[in-house]
Design a protein around this motif. Structure first.
Motif, short mmCIF file in Angstrom:
data_model
loop_
_atom_site.label_atom_id
_atom_site.label_comp_id
_atom_site.label_asym_id
_atom_site.label_seq_id
_atom_site.Cartn_x
_atom_site.Cartn_y
_atom_site.Cartn_z
N ALA A 1 11.01 -5.96 -7.29
CA ALA A 1 12.04 -6.45 -6.38
C ALA A 1 11.80 -5.93 -4.96
CB ALA A 1 13.43 -6.04 -6.87
N PHE A 2 11.35 -4.68 -4.85
CA PHE A 2 11.05 -4.10 -3.55
C PHE A 2 9.95 -4.89 -2.85
CE2 PHE A 2 8.78 -1.18 -0.76
CZ PHE A 2 9.83 -0.59 -0.06
N ILE A 3 8.86 -5.17 -3.57
CA ILE A 3 7.74 -5.90 -2.98
C ILE A 3 8.14 -7.33 -2.64
CG2 ILE A 3 5.43 -6.81 -3.46
CD1 ILE A 3 4.94 -4.18 -5.05
N ARG A 4 8.91 -7.99 -3.52
CA ARG A 4 9.37 -9.36 -3.23
C ARG A 4 10.24 -9.38 -1.96
NH1 ARG A 4 9.56 -9.99 -8.91
NH2 ARG A 4 11.73 -9.32 -8.98
N VAL B 1 10.32 2.88 -3.06
CA VAL B 1 11.02 2.18 -4.13
C VAL B 1 12.18 3.03 -4.64
CG1 VAL B 1 10.78 1.41 -6.53
CG2 VAL B 1 9.12 0.68 -4.82
N LYS B 2 11.92 4.32 -4.84
CA LYS B 2 12.96 5.23 -5.34
C LYS B 2 14.12 5.30 -4.36
CE LYS B 2 13.74 9.82 -7.15
NZ LYS B 2 13.16 11.12 -7.50
N THR C 1 13.51 -5.85 4.84
CA THR C 1 13.19 -4.44 4.65
C THR C 1 14.31 -3.83 3.83
OG1 THR C 1 12.10 -4.37 6.79
CG2 THR C 1 12.71 -2.26 5.82
N PRO C 2 14.04 -3.44 2.60
CA PRO C 2 15.09 -2.86 1.76
C PRO C 2 15.67 -1.59 2.38
CG PRO C 2 13.16 -3.39 0.44
CD PRO C 2 12.77 -3.54 1.88
#
Length: 123
Positions: free
Chosen positions: A33-36, A24-25, A43-44
């Protein structure tokens, strides 16, 4: 009123939580937002280097100047070689800076001694 009214509790062990926080960082997103993003099949990506946006602004400025030179050359049939060479050099330097920022390895900051790298050692 909230757009998302459904909440889900997810239990993680300490290692999973640490891994999630690290990812996340790196992404610069909120945990939610990362999980969504993952749920929606994306893939962020990691945040770009700090000077990324200044490099992009510089490239836009150079491109705009080169476009103005080309328009003037097209209208008059003459090109100002000095200005053109200056902008070309700016572009070349900007590209080199981007390459350095993105691809050149960075020196380690840890104090590990890697003098034995490449030697065969027992496990």
């Amino acid at each position: 009123m909230r757009k998302r009214g459904i909440s889900i509790l997810v239990r993680l062990n300490a290692q999973e939580q640490q891994n999630l926080k690290k990812q996340v960082k790196k992404s610069g997103l909120s945990q939610e937002a990362f999980i969504r993003s993952l749920i929606n099949g994306y893939t962020p990506k990691e945040l770009p280097p700090l000077d990324y946006f200044s490099m992009i602004r510089e490239l836009h400025a150079i491109g705009s100047n080169l476009n103005q030179i080309a328009a003037k050359a097209n209208a008059t049939g003459h090109i100002d070689k000095t200005v053109f060479q200056y902008e070309t050099n700016r572009l070349r330097k900007a590209v080199q800076d981007i390459i350095a920022a993105v691809t050149v390895p960075e020196r380690r900051t840890d104090n590990s001694n890697h003098s034995d790298m490449g030697r065969n050692r027992p496990p």
